[in-house]
Design a protein around this motif. Structure first.
Motif, PDB file in Angstrom:
ATOM      1  N   GLY A 201       0.807  -1.211   0.000  1.00 34.05           N
ATOM      2  CA  GLY A 201       0.000   0.000   0.000  1.00 34.05           C
ATOM      3  C   GLY A 201       0.843   1.265   0.000  1.00 34.05           C
ATOM      4  O   GLY A 201       0.356   2.334  -0.384  1.00 34.05           O
ATOM      5  N   TRP A 202       2.108   1.154   0.429  1.00 34.01           N
ATOM      6  CA  TRP A 202       3.016   2.308   0.384  1.00 34.01           C
ATOM      7  C   TRP A 202       3.164   2.794  -1.054  1.00 34.01           C
ATOM      8  O   TRP A 202       3.021   3.984  -1.341  1.00 34.01           O
ATOM      9  CB  TRP A 202       4.379   1.922   0.963  1.00 34.01           C
TER      10      TRP A 202
ATOM     11  N   GLN B 224       2.399   4.899   7.984  1.00 34.20           N
ATOM     12  CA  GLN B 224       1.735   3.787   8.662  1.00 34.20           C
ATOM     13  C   GLN B 224       2.160   2.453   8.055  1.00 34.20           C
ATOM     14  O   GLN B 224       2.449   1.485   8.783  1.00 34.20           O
ATOM     15  CB  GLN B 224       0.218   3.935   8.565  1.00 34.20           C
ATOM     16  N   ILE B 225       2.205   2.383   6.735  1.00 31.58           N
ATOM     17  CA  ILE B 225       2.566   1.143   6.050  1.00 31.58           C
ATOM     18  C   ILE B 225       3.985   0.722   6.402  1.00 31.58           C
ATOM     19  O   ILE B 225       4.261  -0.455   6.686  1.00 31.58           O
ATOM     20  CB  ILE B 225       2.427   1.325   4.527  1.00 31.58           C
TER      21      ILE B 225
ATOM     22  N   LEU C 192       1.253  12.284  12.407  1.00 28.78           N
ATOM     23  CA  LEU C 192       2.040  11.309  13.169  1.00 28.78           C
ATOM     24  C   LEU C 192       1.174  10.309  13.928  1.00 28.78           C
ATOM     25  O   LEU C 192       1.661   9.242  14.314  1.00 28.78           O
ATOM     26  CB  LEU C 192       2.954  12.040  14.161  1.00 28.78           C
ATOM     27  N   MET C 193      -0.102  10.643  14.142  1.00 32.32           N
ATOM     28  CA  MET C 193      -0.953   9.770  14.949  1.00 32.32           C
ATOM     29  C   MET C 193      -1.233   8.432  14.275  1.00 32.32           C
ATOM     30  O   MET C 193      -1.354   7.403  14.936  1.00 32.32           O
ATOM     31  CB  MET C 193      -2.272  10.471  15.264  1.00 32.32           C
TER      32      MET C 193
ATOM     33  N   ALA D 255      -0.420   2.525  14.484  1.00 33.05           N
ATOM     34  CA  ALA D 255       0.035   1.300  13.824  1.00 33.05           C
ATOM     35  C   ALA D 255       1.154   0.627  14.602  1.00 33.05           C
ATOM     36  O   ALA D 255       1.204  -0.604  14.711  1.00 33.05           O
ATOM     37  CB  ALA D 255       0.504   1.618  12.403  1.00 33.05           C
ATOM     38  N   SER D 256       2.056   1.423  15.173  1.00 30.25           N
ATOM     39  CA  SER D 256       3.178   0.841  15.910  1.00 30.25           C
ATOM     40  C   SER D 256       2.716   0.091  17.152  1.00 30.25           C
ATOM     41  O   SER D 256       3.286  -0.937  17.519  1.00 30.25           O
ATOM     42  CB  SER D 256       4.172   1.941  16.305  1.00 30.25           C
ATOM     43  N   VAL D 257       1.654   0.584  17.786  1.00 30.91           N
ATOM     44  CA  VAL D 257       1.141  -0.072  18.988  1.00 30.91           C
ATOM     45  C   VAL D 257       0.328  -1.315  18.635  1.00 30.91           C
ATOM     46  O   VAL D 257       0.427  -2.352  19.297  1.00 30.91           O
ATOM     47  CB  VAL D 257       0.283   0.916  19.814  1.00 30.91           C
ATOM     48  N   GLY D 258      -0.471  -1.228  17.577  1.00 29.54           N
ATOM     49  CA  GLY D 258      -1.364  -2.328  17.261  1.00 29.54           C
ATOM     50  C   GLY D 258      -0.781  -3.440  16.429  1.00 29.54           C
ATOM     51  O   GLY D 258      -1.256  -4.578  16.484  1.00 29.54           O
ATOM     52  N   THR D 259       0.274  -3.157  15.671  1.00 30.30           N
ATOM     53  CA  THR D 259       0.794  -4.139  14.721  1.00 30.30           C
ATOM     54  C   THR D 259       1.296  -5.435  15.362  1.00 30.30           C
ATOM     55  O   THR D 259       0.963  -6.522  14.867  1.00 30.30           O
ATOM     56  CB  THR D 259       1.900  -3.506  13.864  1.00 30.30           C
TER      57      THR D 259
END
Length: 404
Positions: free
Chosen positions: A61-62, A355-356, A225-226, A231-235
Protein backbone atom coordinates in the motif's frame (compact mmCIF):
# COMPACT_ATOMS: atom_id res chain seq x y z
CA UNK A 1 -21.13 9.74 14.50
CA UNK A 2 -23.64 7.25 13.15
CA UNK A 3 -26.41 9.88 13.21
CA UNK A 4 -24.18 12.32 11.32
CA UNK A 5 -23.46 9.66 8.69
CA UNK A 6 -27.12 8.73 8.27
CA UNK A 7 -28.03 12.40 7.88
CA UNK A 8 -25.41 12.84 5.12
CA UNK A 9 -26.49 9.65 3.36
CA UNK A 10 -30.07 10.94 3.20
CA UNK A 11 -28.87 14.22 1.69
CA UNK A 12 -26.42 12.99 -0.96
CA UNK A 13 -27.30 10.35 -3.56
CA UNK A 14 -23.68 10.00 -4.67
CA UNK A 15 -22.66 9.29 -1.07
CA UNK A 16 -25.18 6.44 -0.86
CA UNK A 17 -23.75 4.86 -4.00
CA UNK A 18 -20.20 5.44 -2.80
CA UNK A 19 -20.91 3.81 0.56
CA UNK A 20 -22.57 0.82 -1.13
CA UNK A 21 -19.63 0.41 -3.52
CA UNK A 22 -17.07 0.60 -0.74
CA UNK A 23 -19.13 -1.85 1.30
CA UNK A 24 -19.07 -4.43 -1.50
CA UNK A 25 -15.37 -3.82 -2.05
CA UNK A 26 -14.78 -4.47 1.62
CA UNK A 27 -16.79 -7.67 1.34
CA UNK A 28 -14.39 -8.83 -1.37
CA UNK A 29 -11.35 -7.86 0.68
CA UNK A 30 -12.66 -9.82 3.65
CA UNK A 31 -13.31 -12.92 1.55
CA UNK A 32 -9.79 -12.66 0.15
CA UNK A 33 -8.35 -12.55 3.66
CA UNK A 34 -10.44 -15.52 4.81
CA UNK A 35 -9.43 -17.59 1.83
CA UNK A 36 -5.76 -16.71 2.18
CA UNK A 37 -5.46 -17.17 5.94
CA UNK A 38 -7.74 -20.20 6.02
CA UNK A 39 -5.72 -22.05 3.39
CA UNK A 40 -2.39 -21.12 4.98
CA UNK A 41 -3.62 -22.42 8.32
CA UNK A 42 -4.89 -25.63 6.69
CA UNK A 43 -1.53 -26.07 4.98
CA UNK A 44 0.20 -25.72 8.40
CA UNK A 45 2.17 -22.65 7.34
CA UNK A 46 4.80 -21.53 9.91
CA UNK A 47 4.26 -18.44 12.06
CA UNK A 48 6.63 -16.35 9.93
CA UNK A 49 4.58 -17.12 6.80
CA UNK A 50 1.39 -16.06 8.56
CA UNK A 51 3.03 -12.80 9.60
CA UNK A 52 4.32 -12.35 6.06
CA UNK A 53 0.76 -12.74 4.76
CA UNK A 54 -0.34 -9.97 7.13
CA UNK A 55 2.61 -7.79 6.11
CA UNK A 56 1.99 -8.22 2.37
CA UNK A 57 -1.65 -7.32 2.90
CA UNK A 58 -0.49 -3.84 3.93
CA UNK A 59 3.12 -3.04 2.89
CA UNK A 60 2.53 -2.67 -0.90
CA UNK A 61 0.00 0.00 0.00
CA UNK A 62 3.02 2.31 0.38
CA UNK A 63 3.61 2.22 -3.37
CA UNK A 64 -0.13 2.41 -3.95
CA UNK A 65 -0.42 5.61 -1.95
CA UNK A 66 2.42 7.19 -3.98
CA UNK A 67 0.59 6.30 -7.18
CA UNK A 68 -2.74 7.46 -5.74
CA UNK A 69 -1.30 10.81 -4.63
CA UNK A 70 0.10 11.49 -8.10
CA UNK A 71 -3.12 10.40 -9.79
CA UNK A 72 -5.10 12.84 -7.62
CA UNK A 73 -3.48 15.64 -9.64
CA UNK A 74 -4.62 14.16 -12.96
CA UNK A 75 -7.80 12.16 -12.40
CA UNK A 76 -10.98 12.62 -10.43
CA UNK A 77 -11.25 10.72 -7.13
CA UNK A 78 -13.98 8.51 -8.57
CA UNK A 79 -11.79 7.52 -11.51
CA UNK A 80 -8.99 6.56 -9.12
CA UNK A 81 -11.34 4.51 -6.96
CA UNK A 82 -12.67 2.64 -10.00
CA UNK A 83 -9.11 1.97 -11.22
CA UNK A 84 -8.13 0.66 -7.79
CA UNK A 85 -11.13 -1.69 -7.69
CA UNK A 86 -10.26 -2.98 -11.16
CA UNK A 87 -6.72 -3.78 -10.02
CA UNK A 88 -8.16 -5.53 -6.96
CA UNK A 89 -10.35 -7.63 -9.27
CA UNK A 90 -7.36 -8.71 -11.35
CA UNK A 91 -5.43 -9.66 -8.20
CA UNK A 92 -7.86 -12.55 -7.79
CA UNK A 93 -6.10 -14.26 -10.70
CA UNK A 94 -3.07 -14.86 -8.47
CA UNK A 95 -5.34 -16.10 -5.72
CA UNK A 96 -7.01 -18.55 -8.08
CA UNK A 97 -3.63 -19.87 -9.23
CA UNK A 98 -2.59 -20.41 -5.62
CA UNK A 99 -5.81 -22.27 -4.82
CA UNK A 100 -5.52 -24.56 -7.86
CA UNK A 101 -1.84 -25.38 -7.35
CA UNK A 102 -1.60 -25.07 -3.54
CA UNK A 103 1.11 -22.41 -3.79
CA UNK A 104 1.51 -20.12 -0.80
CA UNK A 105 3.56 -17.70 -2.91
CA UNK A 106 0.61 -16.99 -5.21
CA UNK A 107 -1.64 -16.32 -2.22
CA UNK A 108 0.89 -13.83 -0.87
CA UNK A 109 1.19 -12.19 -4.29
CA UNK A 110 -2.58 -11.73 -4.44
CA UNK A 111 -2.46 -10.02 -1.03
CA UNK A 112 0.28 -7.72 -2.31
CA UNK A 113 -1.64 -6.56 -5.38
CA UNK A 114 -4.80 -6.04 -3.33
CA UNK A 115 -2.80 -3.92 -0.86
CA UNK A 116 -1.45 -1.86 -3.75
CA UNK A 117 -4.97 -1.04 -4.90
CA UNK A 118 -6.01 -0.21 -1.34
CA UNK A 119 -3.16 2.27 -1.03
CA UNK A 120 -4.31 3.98 -4.22
CA UNK A 121 -7.81 4.40 -2.83
CA UNK A 122 -6.88 6.06 0.47
CA UNK A 123 -5.84 9.56 -0.74
CA UNK A 124 -8.61 9.58 -3.36
CA UNK A 125 -11.29 8.81 -0.77
CA UNK A 126 -9.98 11.47 1.62
CA UNK A 127 -9.93 14.02 -1.20
CA UNK A 128 -13.44 13.10 -2.33
CA UNK A 129 -14.97 13.43 1.13
CA UNK A 130 -13.10 16.63 1.98
CA UNK A 131 -14.03 18.30 -1.32
CA UNK A 132 -17.70 17.48 -1.44
CA UNK A 133 -18.82 17.54 2.20
CA UNK A 134 -19.15 20.67 4.30
CA UNK A 135 -16.99 21.25 7.36
CA UNK A 136 -19.84 20.42 9.73
CA UNK A 137 -20.28 17.11 7.88
CA UNK A 138 -16.72 15.91 8.54
CA UNK A 139 -17.88 13.59 11.35
CA UNK A 140 -19.96 11.80 8.70
CA UNK A 141 -16.85 11.46 6.53
CA UNK A 142 -14.93 10.13 9.51
CA UNK A 143 -17.67 7.61 10.25
CA UNK A 144 -17.73 6.44 6.64
CA UNK A 145 -13.96 5.94 6.48
CA UNK A 146 -13.77 4.06 9.77
CA UNK A 147 -16.84 1.93 9.06
CA UNK A 148 -15.51 0.98 5.63
CA UNK A 149 -12.25 0.09 7.33
CA UNK A 150 -14.15 -2.35 9.56
CA UNK A 151 -16.66 -3.65 7.02
CA UNK A 152 -14.19 -5.93 5.27
CA UNK A 153 -13.76 -7.82 8.54
CA UNK A 154 -17.33 -7.67 9.81
CA UNK A 155 -19.00 -8.60 6.53
CA UNK A 156 -16.29 -10.21 4.44
CA UNK A 157 -14.74 -12.27 7.21
CA UNK A 158 -18.11 -12.81 8.86
CA UNK A 159 -19.51 -14.33 5.69
CA UNK A 160 -16.23 -16.07 4.95
CA UNK A 161 -16.00 -17.70 8.37
CA UNK A 162 -19.54 -19.05 8.00
CA UNK A 163 -19.01 -20.57 4.57
CA UNK A 164 -15.30 -21.43 4.65
CA UNK A 165 -15.04 -25.19 4.57
CA UNK A 166 -18.66 -25.56 3.38
CA UNK A 167 -18.07 -24.16 -0.11
CA UNK A 168 -15.11 -25.02 -2.34
CA UNK A 169 -12.37 -22.36 -2.51
CA UNK A 170 -13.14 -21.61 -6.15
CA UNK A 171 -16.74 -20.80 -5.23
CA UNK A 172 -15.48 -18.33 -2.62
CA UNK A 173 -13.23 -16.87 -5.28
CA UNK A 174 -16.20 -16.38 -7.63
CA UNK A 175 -18.16 -14.57 -4.89
CA UNK A 176 -15.10 -12.42 -4.28
CA UNK A 177 -14.91 -11.45 -7.96
CA UNK A 178 -18.65 -10.67 -8.08
CA UNK A 179 -18.32 -8.25 -5.15
CA UNK A 180 -15.58 -6.32 -6.95
CA UNK A 181 -17.57 -6.16 -10.20
CA UNK A 182 -20.65 -4.80 -8.41
CA UNK A 183 -18.49 -2.29 -6.51
CA UNK A 184 -17.06 -0.96 -9.78
CA UNK A 185 -20.58 -0.56 -11.20
CA UNK A 186 -21.78 1.36 -8.12
CA UNK A 187 -18.75 3.65 -8.11
CA UNK A 188 -19.33 4.40 -11.80
CA UNK A 189 -22.94 5.28 -11.03
CA UNK A 190 -21.89 7.48 -8.11
CA UNK A 191 -19.52 9.45 -10.32
CA UNK A 192 -22.47 10.58 -12.46
CA UNK A 193 -23.77 13.08 -9.94
CA UNK A 194 -26.55 15.60 -10.71
CA UNK A 195 -24.28 18.42 -9.52
CA UNK A 196 -21.24 17.14 -11.40
CA UNK A 197 -20.55 20.46 -13.17
CA UNK A 198 -20.66 22.39 -9.90
CA UNK A 199 -18.29 19.93 -8.23
CA UNK A 200 -15.96 20.12 -11.23
CA UNK A 201 -15.74 23.88 -10.78
CA UNK A 202 -15.05 23.42 -7.08
CA UNK A 203 -12.23 21.00 -7.93
CA UNK A 204 -10.64 23.61 -10.18
CA UNK A 205 -10.80 26.19 -7.39
CA UNK A 206 -9.09 23.76 -5.00
CA UNK A 207 -6.26 22.31 -7.10
CA UNK A 208 -4.35 19.50 -5.42
CA UNK A 209 -0.88 20.45 -4.17
CA UNK A 210 1.88 18.67 -2.25
CA UNK A 211 2.54 19.51 1.40
CA UNK A 212 5.89 20.47 2.90
CA UNK A 213 6.58 19.12 6.39
CA UNK A 214 8.49 22.23 7.49
CA UNK A 215 5.57 24.48 6.57
CA UNK A 216 2.99 22.52 8.55
CA UNK A 217 1.64 23.75 11.86
CA UNK A 218 2.40 21.66 14.98
CA UNK A 219 -1.23 20.51 15.03
CA UNK A 220 -1.01 19.34 11.42
CA UNK A 221 2.23 17.50 12.14
CA UNK A 222 0.61 15.81 15.12
CA UNK A 223 -2.35 14.77 12.98
CA UNK A 224 -0.04 13.04 10.50
CA UNK A 225 2.04 11.31 13.17
CA UNK A 226 -0.95 9.77 14.95
CA UNK A 227 -1.65 7.17 12.25
CA UNK A 228 1.83 5.56 12.33
CA UNK A 229 1.80 5.83 16.14
CA UNK A 230 -1.42 3.80 16.29
CA UNK A 231 0.03 1.30 13.82
CA UNK A 232 3.18 0.84 15.91
CA UNK A 233 1.14 -0.07 18.99
CA UNK A 234 -1.36 -2.33 17.26
CA UNK A 235 0.79 -4.14 14.72
CA UNK A 236 2.60 -6.68 16.97
CA UNK A 237 -0.68 -7.96 18.40
CA UNK A 238 -2.60 -8.07 15.11
CA UNK A 239 0.24 -9.57 13.09
CA UNK A 240 0.69 -12.38 15.62
CA UNK A 241 -3.02 -13.00 16.26
CA UNK A 242 -3.24 -16.16 14.07
CA UNK A 243 -0.16 -17.55 15.82
CA UNK A 244 -1.54 -16.56 19.23
CA UNK A 245 -4.71 -18.51 18.44
CA UNK A 246 -2.61 -21.67 18.38
CA UNK A 247 -1.73 -21.16 22.04
CA UNK A 248 -5.38 -21.30 23.15
CA UNK A 249 -5.99 -24.57 24.95
CA UNK A 250 -9.31 -25.80 23.63
CA UNK A 251 -9.52 -24.96 19.94
CA UNK A 252 -7.62 -25.81 16.81
CA UNK A 253 -5.90 -23.01 14.90
CA UNK A 254 -8.28 -23.04 11.95
CA UNK A 255 -11.48 -23.06 14.01
CA UNK A 256 -10.31 -20.30 16.36
CA UNK A 257 -8.18 -17.91 14.28
CA UNK A 258 -10.93 -16.90 11.86
CA UNK A 259 -13.57 -16.20 14.55
CA UNK A 260 -10.97 -14.03 16.30
CA UNK A 261 -10.68 -12.01 13.09
CA UNK A 262 -14.46 -11.62 13.07
CA UNK A 263 -14.47 -10.42 16.70
CA UNK A 264 -11.79 -7.92 15.70
CA UNK A 265 -13.98 -6.53 12.94
CA UNK A 266 -17.03 -6.21 15.19
CA UNK A 267 -14.98 -4.16 17.64
CA UNK A 268 -13.67 -1.99 14.81
CA UNK A 269 -17.22 -1.39 13.63
CA UNK A 270 -18.63 -0.45 17.03
CA UNK A 271 -15.72 1.68 18.28
CA UNK A 272 -16.44 4.86 16.26
CA UNK A 273 -20.14 4.66 17.13
CA UNK A 274 -19.25 5.45 20.76
CA UNK A 275 -18.05 8.94 19.85
CA UNK A 276 -20.46 11.91 19.74
CA UNK A 277 -20.10 13.85 16.50
CA UNK A 278 -20.14 17.30 18.15
CA UNK A 279 -17.07 16.76 20.36
CA UNK A 280 -14.58 14.95 18.12
CA UNK A 281 -12.06 17.81 18.11
CA UNK A 282 -11.65 17.80 21.89
CA UNK A 283 -11.43 14.01 21.99
CA UNK A 284 -8.79 13.97 19.25
CA UNK A 285 -6.57 16.26 21.36
CA UNK A 286 -7.09 14.36 24.62
CA UNK A 287 -3.89 12.40 25.29
CA UNK A 288 -5.34 10.67 28.35
CA UNK A 289 -8.23 9.27 26.34
CA UNK A 290 -5.93 8.09 23.55
CA UNK A 291 -3.50 6.40 25.95
CA UNK A 292 -6.31 4.80 27.92
CA UNK A 293 -7.74 3.27 24.74
CA UNK A 294 -4.31 1.96 23.72
CA UNK A 295 -3.78 0.44 27.18
CA UNK A 296 -7.15 -1.31 26.98
CA UNK A 297 -6.21 -2.64 23.55
CA UNK A 298 -2.88 -4.08 24.69
CA UNK A 299 -4.25 -5.34 27.99
CA UNK A 300 -6.84 -7.45 26.17
CA UNK A 301 -4.22 -8.90 23.84
CA UNK A 302 -1.86 -9.69 26.69
CA UNK A 303 -4.65 -11.64 28.39
CA UNK A 304 -5.67 -13.48 25.22
CA UNK A 305 -3.18 -16.41 25.42
CA UNK A 306 -4.33 -17.17 28.97
CA UNK A 307 -8.04 -17.27 28.15
CA UNK A 308 -9.49 -20.61 29.35
CA UNK A 309 -12.49 -20.60 27.00
CA UNK A 310 -13.09 -19.49 23.43
CA UNK A 311 -15.94 -17.10 24.31
CA UNK A 312 -13.71 -15.08 26.64
CA UNK A 313 -11.02 -14.87 23.96
CA UNK A 314 -13.54 -13.49 21.47
CA UNK A 315 -14.73 -10.96 24.05
CA UNK A 316 -11.20 -9.76 24.70
CA UNK A 317 -10.56 -9.21 21.00
CA UNK A 318 -13.86 -7.36 20.61
CA UNK A 319 -13.05 -4.98 23.50
CA UNK A 320 -9.48 -4.50 22.25
CA UNK A 321 -10.56 -3.30 18.83
CA UNK A 322 -13.47 -1.33 20.22
CA UNK A 323 -10.82 0.75 22.00
CA UNK A 324 -8.33 0.88 19.12
CA UNK A 325 -10.90 2.06 16.60
CA UNK A 326 -11.94 4.91 18.86
CA UNK A 327 -8.36 6.08 18.37
CA UNK A 328 -8.49 5.37 14.63
CA UNK A 329 -11.67 7.43 14.24
CA UNK A 330 -10.11 10.37 16.07
CA UNK A 331 -6.94 10.11 13.98
CA UNK A 332 -9.00 10.09 10.77
CA UNK A 333 -11.02 13.10 11.92
CA UNK A 334 -7.80 14.97 12.74
CA UNK A 335 -6.49 14.52 9.21
CA UNK A 336 -9.74 15.63 7.59
CA UNK A 337 -10.27 18.60 9.92
CA UNK A 338 -6.73 20.02 10.02
CA UNK A 339 -5.86 20.05 6.31
CA UNK A 340 -7.31 22.10 3.48
CA UNK A 341 -8.92 20.67 0.37
CA UNK A 342 -5.74 21.34 -1.60
CA UNK A 343 -3.55 19.38 0.82
CA UNK A 344 -5.75 16.57 2.18
CA UNK A 345 -4.81 13.97 -0.45
CA UNK A 346 -1.08 14.65 0.00
CA UNK A 347 -1.31 14.62 3.81
CA UNK A 348 -3.40 11.45 3.98
CA UNK A 349 -1.20 9.66 1.46
CA UNK A 350 1.96 10.55 3.38
CA UNK A 351 0.46 9.51 6.72
CA UNK A 352 -0.70 6.26 5.08
CA UNK A 353 2.84 5.58 3.81
CA UNK A 354 4.32 6.15 7.25
CA UNK A 355 1.73 3.79 8.66
CA UNK A 356 2.57 1.14 6.05
CA UNK A 357 6.30 1.36 6.75
CA UNK A 358 5.60 1.07 10.47
CA UNK A 359 3.36 -1.96 9.97
CA UNK A 360 5.81 -3.66 7.64
CA UNK A 361 8.91 -3.16 9.78
CA UNK A 362 7.31 -4.05 13.10
CA UNK A 363 5.37 -7.07 11.80
CA UNK A 364 8.45 -8.60 10.19
CA UNK A 365 10.45 -8.04 13.37
CA UNK A 366 7.62 -9.49 15.46
CA UNK A 367 7.44 -12.54 13.22
CA UNK A 368 11.16 -13.13 13.50
CA UNK A 369 11.06 -12.79 17.28
CA UNK A 370 8.07 -15.15 17.43
CA UNK A 371 10.10 -17.93 15.83
CA UNK A 372 12.77 -17.58 18.54
CA UNK A 373 10.87 -16.41 21.63
CA UNK A 374 7.37 -17.65 20.88
CA UNK A 375 4.42 -15.46 19.81
CA UNK A 376 3.33 -14.53 23.34
CA UNK A 377 6.64 -13.11 24.53
CA UNK A 378 7.34 -11.50 21.15
CA UNK A 379 3.97 -9.73 21.21
CA UNK A 380 4.43 -8.50 24.78
CA UNK A 381 7.92 -7.14 24.14
CA UNK A 382 7.14 -5.41 20.85
CA UNK A 383 3.79 -3.93 21.84
CA UNK A 384 5.07 -2.72 25.21
CA UNK A 385 7.99 -0.92 23.60
CA UNK A 386 5.72 0.61 20.96
CA UNK A 387 3.30 1.86 23.62
CA UNK A 388 6.14 3.56 25.51
CA UNK A 389 7.32 5.29 22.33
CA UNK A 390 3.75 6.28 21.49
CA UNK A 391 3.25 7.82 24.95
CA UNK A 392 6.39 9.92 24.48
CA UNK A 393 5.19 11.04 21.05
CA UNK A 394 1.78 12.07 22.39
CA UNK A 395 3.45 14.04 25.19
CA UNK A 396 5.82 15.87 22.84
CA UNK A 397 2.99 16.80 20.42
CA UNK A 398 0.30 17.63 22.99
CA UNK A 399 -1.96 20.45 21.87
CA UNK A 400 -1.45 22.64 24.95
CA UNK A 401 2.29 22.62 24.33
CA UNK A 402 1.88 23.35 20.63
CA UNK A 403 -0.37 26.34 21.24
CA UNK A 404 1.87 27.83 23.88
Amino acid sequence: MLIALLRALRHYRWLKLLAAGLFLSSLGSGLTLVLTMGLLLEWQAPALTLVLAYTLSTLPGWFGSVIGEKLCKRLSPFQILILAETIGLFSLGFLGWGVLHQQSTSLLLAQSVAALSGGMSFPALSQLLKYHLREEELPAATALETLVFAANVVVGIGVGVLIFGHLPPLMLLALDALSFILAIALLAAASKKPDKQQLKEEDQDNAVSTISWRKLSPLQQRSMLMLPMLASVGTPAMALMPALARSLPTETATSMALPLLLARGLGQLCGPLLLPADNLKNYANNNKLLLCCLLIFLGCYWLLPFSPIALLALGLIFIAHLASNVVYALVTFGLLANFSRQHISSASARAWRWQILTVGGISILAGGLADYLGPILAMELMSGLSLAIGAVLLHLTRVGKNSA
